[in-house]
Design a protein around this motif. Sequence first.
Motif, PDB file in Angstrom:
ATOM      1  N   PRO A   1     -76.108 -23.931  59.820  1.00 26.65           N
ATOM      2  CA  PRO A   1     -76.733 -24.488  58.623  1.00 26.65           C
ATOM      3  C   PRO A   1     -75.809 -24.423  57.416  1.00 26.65           C
ATOM      4  CG  PRO A   1     -77.459 -22.238  58.944  1.00 26.65           C
ATOM      5  CD  PRO A   1     -76.531 -22.552  60.085  1.00 26.65           C
ATOM      6  N   GLU A   2     -76.267 -24.932  56.309  1.00 24.92           N
ATOM      7  CA  GLU A   2     -75.559 -24.797  55.051  1.00 24.92           C
ATOM      8  C   GLU A   2     -75.311 -23.322  54.740  1.00 24.92           C
ATOM      9  OE1 GLU A   2     -76.218 -26.273  50.406  1.00 24.92           O
ATOM     10  OE2 GLU A   2     -77.919 -26.011  51.757  1.00 24.92           O
ATOM     11  N   ARG A   3     -74.126 -23.019  54.205  1.00 28.12           N
ATOM     12  CA  ARG A   3     -73.658 -21.674  53.833  1.00 28.12           C
ATOM     13  C   ARG A   3     -73.087 -20.897  55.017  1.00 28.12           C
ATOM     14  NH1 ARG A   3     -78.643 -21.502  51.964  1.00 28.12           N
ATOM     15  NH2 ARG A   3     -79.153 -19.682  53.237  1.00 28.12           N
ATOM     16  N   SER A   4     -73.268 -21.349  56.236  1.00 31.72           N
ATOM     17  CA  SER A   4     -72.647 -20.665  57.380  1.00 31.72           C
ATOM     18  C   SER A   4     -71.186 -21.097  57.494  1.00 31.72           C
ATOM     19  CB  SER A   4     -73.396 -20.983  58.681  1.00 31.72           C
ATOM     20  OG  SER A   4     -73.291 -22.362  58.995  1.00 31.72           O
ATOM     21  N   GLY A   5     -70.462 -20.412  58.333  1.00 36.00           N
ATOM     22  CA  GLY A   5     -69.070 -20.784  58.532  1.00 36.00           C
ATOM     23  C   GLY A   5     -68.265 -19.670  59.152  1.00 36.00           C
ATOM     24  N   ALA A   6     -66.976 -19.891  59.263  1.00 35.42           N
ATOM     25  CA  ALA A   6     -66.048 -18.917  59.836  1.00 35.42           C
ATOM     26  C   ALA A   6     -65.207 -18.331  58.718  1.00 35.42           C
ATOM     27  CB  ALA A   6     -65.159 -19.582  60.881  1.00 35.42           C
ATOM     28  N   SER A   7     -65.202 -17.004  58.600  1.00 29.79           N
ATOM     29  CA  SER A   7     -64.399 -16.342  57.575  1.00 29.79           C
ATOM     30  C   SER A   7     -62.922 -16.413  57.951  1.00 29.79           C
ATOM     31  CB  SER A   7     -64.863 -14.895  57.403  1.00 29.79           C
ATOM     32  OG  SER A   7     -64.827 -14.214  58.642  1.00 29.79           O
ATOM     33  N   TRP A   8     -62.054 -15.932  57.086  1.00 32.06           N
ATOM     34  CA  TRP A   8     -60.608 -16.051  57.290  1.00 32.06           C
ATOM     35  C   TRP A   8     -60.173 -15.386  58.599  1.00 32.06           C
ATOM     36  CZ3 TRP A   8     -57.480 -19.246  54.970  1.00 32.06           C
ATOM     37  CH2 TRP A   8     -57.768 -19.697  53.674  1.00 32.06           C
ATOM     38  N   HIS A   9     -59.382 -16.094  59.376  1.00 30.86           N
ATOM     39  CA  HIS A   9     -58.887 -15.562  60.639  1.00 30.86           C
ATOM     40  C   HIS A   9     -57.708 -16.398  61.123  1.00 30.86           C
ATOM     41  CE1 HIS A   9     -61.470 -18.885  61.944  1.00 30.86           C
ATOM     42  NE2 HIS A   9     -60.805 -18.879  63.099  1.00 30.86           N
ATOM     43  N   VAL A  10     -56.971 -15.826  62.052  1.00 39.16           N
ATOM     44  CA  VAL A  10     -55.948 -16.540  62.819  1.00 39.16           C
ATOM     45  C   VAL A  10     -56.459 -16.618  64.243  1.00 39.16           C
ATOM     46  CG1 VAL A  10     -53.576 -16.481  63.686  1.00 39.16           C
ATOM     47  CG2 VAL A  10     -54.077 -15.727  61.347  1.00 39.16           C
TER      48      VAL A  10
ATOM     49  N   GLU B   1     -73.423 -28.453  54.794  1.00 35.96           N
ATOM     50  CA  GLU B   1     -74.751 -28.897  55.220  1.00 35.96           C
ATOM     51  C   GLU B   1     -74.845 -28.611  56.717  1.00 35.96           C
ATOM     52  OE1 GLU B   1     -73.925 -32.701  53.598  1.00 35.96           O
ATOM     53  OE2 GLU B   1     -73.597 -33.634  55.553  1.00 35.96           O
ATOM     54  N   PRO B   2     -76.009 -28.763  57.332  1.00 38.17           N
ATOM     55  CA  PRO B   2     -76.095 -28.504  58.779  1.00 38.17           C
ATOM     56  C   PRO B   2     -75.070 -29.343  59.545  1.00 38.17           C
ATOM     57  CG  PRO B   2     -78.292 -28.672  57.849  1.00 38.17           C
ATOM     58  CD  PRO B   2     -77.330 -29.059  56.744  1.00 38.17           C
ATOM     59  N   THR B   3     -74.329 -28.671  60.430  1.00 38.95           N
ATOM     60  CA  THR B   3     -73.233 -29.335  61.136  1.00 38.95           C
ATOM     61  C   THR B   3     -73.310 -29.073  62.627  1.00 38.95           C
ATOM     62  OG1 THR B   3     -71.764 -27.444  60.861  1.00 38.95           O
ATOM     63  CG2 THR B   3     -71.683 -29.133  59.152  1.00 38.95           C
ATOM     64  N   VAL B   4     -72.735 -30.007  63.389  1.00 35.96           N
ATOM     65  CA  VAL B   4     -72.547 -29.865  64.834  1.00 35.96           C
ATOM     66  C   VAL B   4     -71.094 -30.223  65.128  1.00 35.96           C
ATOM     67  CG1 VAL B   4     -73.229 -30.644  67.130  1.00 35.96           C
ATOM     68  CG2 VAL B   4     -74.945 -30.497  65.315  1.00 35.96           C
ATOM     69  N   ALA B   5     -70.405 -29.358  65.862  1.00 34.53           N
ATOM     70  CA  ALA B   5     -68.988 -29.591  66.146  1.00 34.53           C
ATOM     71  C   ALA B   5     -68.643 -29.012  67.508  1.00 34.53           C
ATOM     72  CB  ALA B   5     -68.106 -28.967  65.062  1.00 34.53           C
ATOM     73  N   VAL B   6     -67.503 -29.438  68.020  1.00 40.60           N
ATOM     74  CA  VAL B   6     -66.949 -28.866  69.243  1.00 40.60           C
ATOM     75  C   VAL B   6     -65.471 -28.572  68.978  1.00 40.60           C
ATOM     76  CG1 VAL B   6     -66.362 -31.120  70.244  1.00 40.60           C
ATOM     77  CG2 VAL B   6     -66.675 -29.139  71.743  1.00 40.60           C
ATOM     78  N   THR B   7     -64.998 -27.447  69.486  1.00 38.43           N
ATOM     79  CA  THR B   7     -63.611 -27.063  69.253  1.00 38.43           C
ATOM     80  C   THR B   7     -63.008 -26.509  70.521  1.00 38.43           C
ATOM     81  OG1 THR B   7     -62.145 -25.754  67.833  1.00 38.43           O
ATOM     82  CG2 THR B   7     -64.165 -24.702  68.529  1.00 38.43           C
ATOM     83  N   GLN B   8     -61.686 -26.576  70.611  1.00 38.32           N
ATOM     84  CA  GLN B   8     -61.005 -26.065  71.796  1.00 38.32           C
ATOM     85  C   GLN B   8     -59.639 -25.530  71.394  1.00 38.32           C
ATOM     86  OE1 GLN B   8     -61.737 -28.213  75.378  1.00 38.32           O
ATOM     87  NE2 GLN B   8     -59.683 -27.884  76.198  1.00 38.32           N
TER      88      GLN B   8
END
Length: 976
Positions: A260-269, A359-366
């Motif tokens: 949702p909005e405000r979510s996410g990934a904090s700093w990282h490698v 905002e609410p998001t949908v993603a795919v990563t590899q």
Amino acid sequence: MNNSPVHAFPTRDRRPDALGDLKLLPDELICAILEYLSPRDVARLSCVSSVMYILCNEEPLWMILCVRRLDGPLKYKGSWKKTTICLESAPNEYQEQHGKSVEFNGFSSLFLYRRLYRCHTTLNGFAFDHGNVDRKANISLEEFNCQYDGKKPVLLSGLADTWPARKTWTIEQLSQEYGDTAFRISQRSPKKILMKFKDYVSYMNLQHDEDPLYIFDDKFGETAPSLLKDFSVPYLFQEDFFEVLDRDDRPPFRWLIIGPERSGASWHVDPALTSAWNTLLCGRKRWALYPPGRVPLGVTVHVNDEDGDVNIDTPSSLQWWLDFYPLLADEDKPIECIQQPGETIFVPSGWWHCVLNLEPTVAVTQNFVNRKNFEYVCLDMAPGYRHKGVCRAGLLALDGGSFQNAQMNKVYNEDVPSYLDLTRKEKRIKMQNPRDVSGHEATTNDSPKSYDLLKPDFYYDIEFLSTLLHEERDHYNSPWSSGNCIGPREMRGWLSRLWVEKPGMRELIWKGACLALNAERWLGCLTEICSYHNLPCPSDDERLPVGTGSNPVYLVAGFAVKIFVEGGLEASMYNLGTELEFYSMLCKSSSALKNHVPEVVASGILYLESGTLRIVSWNGTGVPNVICDRNLILKCNEGGFPFDVWRKKHLEYKKAGLPFEEQFKSSVCAPICPFVITKRCKGKIFAELRDKLSWEEAVNLASFLGKQLHNLHVLPYPPFDQPNLIDIERKEEMPFADAVVDDNCCKADIPEEWRIFVSILSMRRKNLISRLTNWGDPIPKSLIEKVDVYLPDDFTKLFVRYENHSLNKLYKDCSWIHTDIMDDNVYMEPQIGSSCSNGNAAVTCLVECDSTNGCVDGSKKSWHPSYIIDFSDLSIGDRIYDIIPIYLDIFRGDSSLLKQFLESYKLPLIRRNKGFIEDGDKYKRLSYHTMCYCILHDENILGAIFSIWKELRTANSWEEVELSVWGELNNYQYSS
């Protein structure tokens, strides 16, 4: 209680009286302390005072309490406190109370206010029109490789235009299709959480968390396989060296991300310094990126000196943008962009990045490994710590000496208080001010800075980073970083497979192997051994060690060369000495086992003298001069087999009493390595054939293993050397201060050969809880808490039982045990059936067949077991020990194969005298004995058990696990 508005009456500060002595602590610290309490204790504490009421009703606190308490899929109840109360099984009247929260004046907290603001702020103003990340459409592979891969990020459009996911991966459609599917949830606790998708959508709509939960599932392809049909790997990222691994052996590499909005990934490698692509299907994301070594403001990097594990302390993504981003000068701000639906962002190896969902998001990563980042991935797996810190923190990870040795013409800020004054085992590398390091120039005009001016500095050059590797650290002996994406065995197996399957890239693979395995050193050792024993020089195909074992093993022409390094010099001498003692015993016997054990051609000791490798032959008898002259191993008799199996047991006992750090120090590898050369086995190891065998071939293998274990376990073993037991019983000679062996193990009526085993088990029990806790998932925490109750109070009961302290009622036979019969230590040969005429009878003959695709006459090829290899872990002990790896690793928990094995084994596992134990005594159960050994094993056997039997992760008792896994053993009836 006065609830009047603040402006109506003058108020006094409630905090001093309400908190008492705790008033000296900042609110942030008090809230952190509350996280260690149970939900019930927090509820009680909220009644103490008005301020404590406020602190104890904070939703972020109850979120932490709920996640810690959770045991099963999460279902959000509208608030974290209500959700936790439901988990606590509180009475209905408490769950149904929805009264208005009590409010107090006279108390203010900037810490709580900021957190409340983060929970309820909207991100409408966080978007912008222009970023400084290149945007490219229809980019060619050549252009991508030349300009971006391994160099800088880029936003790509058009890669997902043809994906079905581009239209169907919306929150609404996914909820309709996968509403009852449980996905993995990411949050700050290491605990894994599952939520049904419909419950997660409900949470998204109701929550007001400062760092919301979001779906970050690396197993979505297994959970919902149809999702994999909705997308494909873009053409730019097709090369992935991890593809040579089987799916079960491959580290996590792709994730479904929904938040949702405000979510996410904090700093990282990204893990292992891999590169990544991330495609957004709906919503918008804000990205911030720094090149390698540029630690973002507010981030602290922790590097452990022992294993190089890197941990990062970082604020949440939203908190960083609110509290730290405004403090940055324009020239110090990160590279930024807004990712739109349908766009794919590429993040190169080693780049710091932080993501915030607007905002609410949908993603795919590899994540992937290709030729541009392969060496960096191998470097990240190498033992040591300096290079790992430098990869992520740049110059801040270098002390003065290392920096001077690097002789780099760069400016270093001597005032940075991040490393130089720290002598602790774990170094904390604080935020680096980008302006302190040259090479990071900033533009002076008003246009957004171009990240061509933020080129990665010298410290991310592979040639420089490789100089930071520890020469004294050995890949086979040094502690393996828990943060590595694969284990050391998997790493060795991966490089071996790459060497075979990608011959056109061997120059690159060799460079990586030299970084990760110190392959050049081992090849030099192998070349010297081959020259000394007149063996052919290793060919190009034979330059890398094979298999996944803990010692370098090479296949050269018709021979196998094993160099002993596991555990350090002392352990290596005992491993080879025991193996040679076993071969000597085997040659003197008429056992059929000789036909299924590789023949020893030569053995010796390789050592470094005055910079030159030298070799001395050694057949296991006497103490070699290279050992005596250097006084490297004390108290070793020179006659017979000085490094024999019983003295090896004493070494095992000593190490069982040492903490992990001391075990590592005792295993530091000296420049002396024993080695053995055996005849090479024909065929293939079982690990390569597992999925190709028929059921009949698997049953044949089980019978073969039963027969050969029978032959091994009846082979005579050396007599117990009683004088050596003195070393165990003398407490003053123990390598630990508080070690006290159970009195029971010293009873005079216990057979001498079992006393040392009881001592070893007793020592392993002393730090058992911490060891199991460190191993962690998938071992259930609830069972770890019950392990002491389950284990015997007296380990002698596992070996002998007495009635009236005299009559022996139960006992076990002591035997040679292999201890490590796993899928890479069993060889199988290809054979075909052909019809041979013998008078009027048709006889089936078995003929060797080297073809991999069958034989020319159309006869069916079959695989037959032929050899058991790798006897370096030989020991003497309980026969049950050998069943554990066979059942778990070779049979993978198939009880019918275990039953077939036991039918061919035909030896007693426990001997019972007439009138043995009454019904209900757990010691009569073979399953109980075996489960105890699994728990006390020095390897993570329990991890294998709970990976095979996933349903047992919710077991209520060890007895339930025991009978589910090992129950078939209780049906075994030995008949002579």
